[in-house]
Design a protein around this motif. Structure first.
Motif, mmCIF file in Angstrom:
data_model
loop_
_atom_site.group_PDB
_atom_site.id
_atom_site.type_symbol
_atom_site.label_atom_id
_atom_site.label_comp_id
_atom_site.label_asym_id
_atom_site.label_seq_id
_atom_site.Cartn_x
_atom_site.Cartn_y
_atom_site.Cartn_z
ATOM 1 N N TYR A 42 0.836 -1.199 0.000
ATOM 2 C CA TYR A 42 0.000 0.000 0.000
ATOM 3 C C TYR A 42 0.873 1.252 0.000
ATOM 4 O O TYR A 42 2.002 1.248 0.509
ATOM 5 C CB TYR A 42 -0.891 0.043 1.245
ATOM 6 N N ASP A 43 0.324 2.332 -0.574
ATOM 7 C CA ASP A 43 0.900 3.655 -0.398
ATOM 8 C C ASP A 43 -0.248 4.644 -0.227
ATOM 9 O O ASP A 43 -1.362 4.231 0.111
ATOM 10 C CB ASP A 43 1.823 4.031 -1.561
ATOM 11 N N PHE A 44 -0.008 5.930 -0.440
ATOM 12 C CA PHE A 44 -1.048 6.934 -0.246
ATOM 13 C C PHE A 44 -1.825 7.240 -1.519
ATOM 14 O O PHE A 44 -2.620 8.178 -1.558
ATOM 15 C CB PHE A 44 -0.434 8.237 0.281
ATOM 16 N N GLY A 45 -1.620 6.464 -2.560
ATOM 17 C CA GLY A 45 -2.327 6.722 -3.809
ATOM 18 C C GLY A 45 -1.513 7.607 -4.732
ATOM 19 O O GLY A 45 -0.415 8.063 -4.396
ATOM 20 N N PRO A 46 -2.054 7.892 -5.916
ATOM 21 C CA PRO A 46 -1.279 8.632 -6.922
ATOM 22 C C PRO A 46 -1.121 10.112 -6.645
ATOM 23 O O PRO A 46 -0.370 10.795 -7.338
ATOM 24 C CB PRO A 46 -2.095 8.412 -8.205
ATOM 25 N N GLN A 110 6.725 12.619 1.704
ATOM 26 C CA GLN A 110 6.276 12.877 0.333
ATOM 27 C C GLN A 110 4.971 13.659 0.313
ATOM 28 O O GLN A 110 4.798 14.596 -0.470
ATOM 29 C CB GLN A 110 6.109 11.556 -0.410
ATOM 30 N N ARG A 111 4.028 13.273 1.198
ATOM 31 C CA ARG A 111 2.753 13.968 1.226
ATOM 32 C C ARG A 111 2.920 15.419 1.710
ATOM 33 O O ARG A 111 2.285 16.337 1.175
ATOM 34 C CB ARG A 111 1.770 13.199 2.120
ATOM 35 N N LEU A 112 3.772 15.644 2.698
ATOM 36 C CA LEU A 112 4.028 17.003 3.163
ATOM 37 C C LEU A 112 4.666 17.840 2.056
ATOM 38 O O LEU A 112 4.282 18.990 1.823
ATOM 39 C CB LEU A 112 4.933 16.984 4.398
ATOM 40 N N ARG A 113 5.647 17.273 1.381
ATOM 41 C CA ARG A 113 6.319 18.001 0.307
ATOM 42 C C ARG A 113 5.332 18.337 -0.814
ATOM 43 O O ARG A 113 5.341 19.439 -1.370
ATOM 44 C CB ARG A 113 7.477 17.167 -0.235
#
Length: 226
Positions: A42-46, A110-113
């Motif tokens: 799993y990851d956070f999606g595209p 990655q999401r913060l960036r």
């Protein structure tokens, strides 16, 4: 006639042995262990997959984002973790057939960036050359944002009720000739209900909670003047 009977008598046992052997072979094949099931990744999606609307607000100053630390999680682990608040809330348990594609700290970074970069340049905290170039153009050294991921788990309050919980500590410092000067520090905690009481539900809730934390962190940075 007797000769034929004797031949048939001799032939029958060998046929029976062949059939019996075949049955044993089939039974042996069915008893072989099945290949292990691979954990689901799993990851956070595209993320953003369409052009964002033009933001007419003035861009914000550059920000240096340090690598996210995860002191509250097992070091280097990609496991999707959950807690049973109604049984033993102090125990982190891994889902046996679910893994993150990267350590959670990297996914959060990655999401913060991605979110902070919508209105500002986000540099790496160790990219001294980029910071020096910015200062040479008449600007000052960017603020440095350090983030510690303290909680990142699928929390069950009952067998059917659960939520993704993200808690992080954000610290912002100014880089000065005399060293670092604290600009501000805050703990952000977001709890997002999970749609299903399983790994997939927990992963989706954690992704949503991380996105909400990123929004709150961005607003706080603006209040600090960074």
């Amino acid at each position: 006639m007797k000769t034929i009977k004797r031949i048939a008598a001799r032939a029958y046992p060998s046929s029976a042995a062949a059939i019996f052997g075949a049955l044993l072979l089939l039974a042996g094949c069915s008893a072989l262990p099945s290949p292990p099931t691979r954990p689901v990744l799993y990851d956070f999606g595209p993320g953003v997959v369409a052009p964002a609307p033009t933001d007419r607000r003035a861009p914000l100053p550059p920000l240096a984002l340090a690598d996210v630390d995860a002191p509250g999680l097992p070091e280097g682990s990609n496991a999707v973790l959950y807690r049973l608040a109604y049984s033993d809330a102090q125990q982190l348990r891994p889902y046996s057939q679910a893994r993150w594609s990267q350590p959670p700290a990297q996914l959060v970074q990655q999401r913060l960036r991605e979110h902070l970069g919508q209105r500002r340049a986000v540099l790496k905290a160790d990219d001294g050359a980029a910071q020096a170039r910015d200062a040479a153009r008449g600007g000052k050294l960017p603020l440095v944002l350090r983030v510690e991921l303290e909680e990142f788990s699928h929390l069950f309050t009952s067998a059917t009720e659960s939520a993704g919980v993200v808690r992080l500590r954000a610290t912002v410092v100014d880089l000065t000739p005399a060293g670092e000067a604290l600009r501000g520090q805050r703990v952000f905690t977001v709890r997002t209900p999970a749609r299903t009481a399983d790994a997939a539900g927990g992963v989706a809730a954690l992704a949503d909670a991380t996105g909400q934390v990123a929004q709150e962190l961005a607003a706080w940075l603006e209040q600090l003047g960074g």
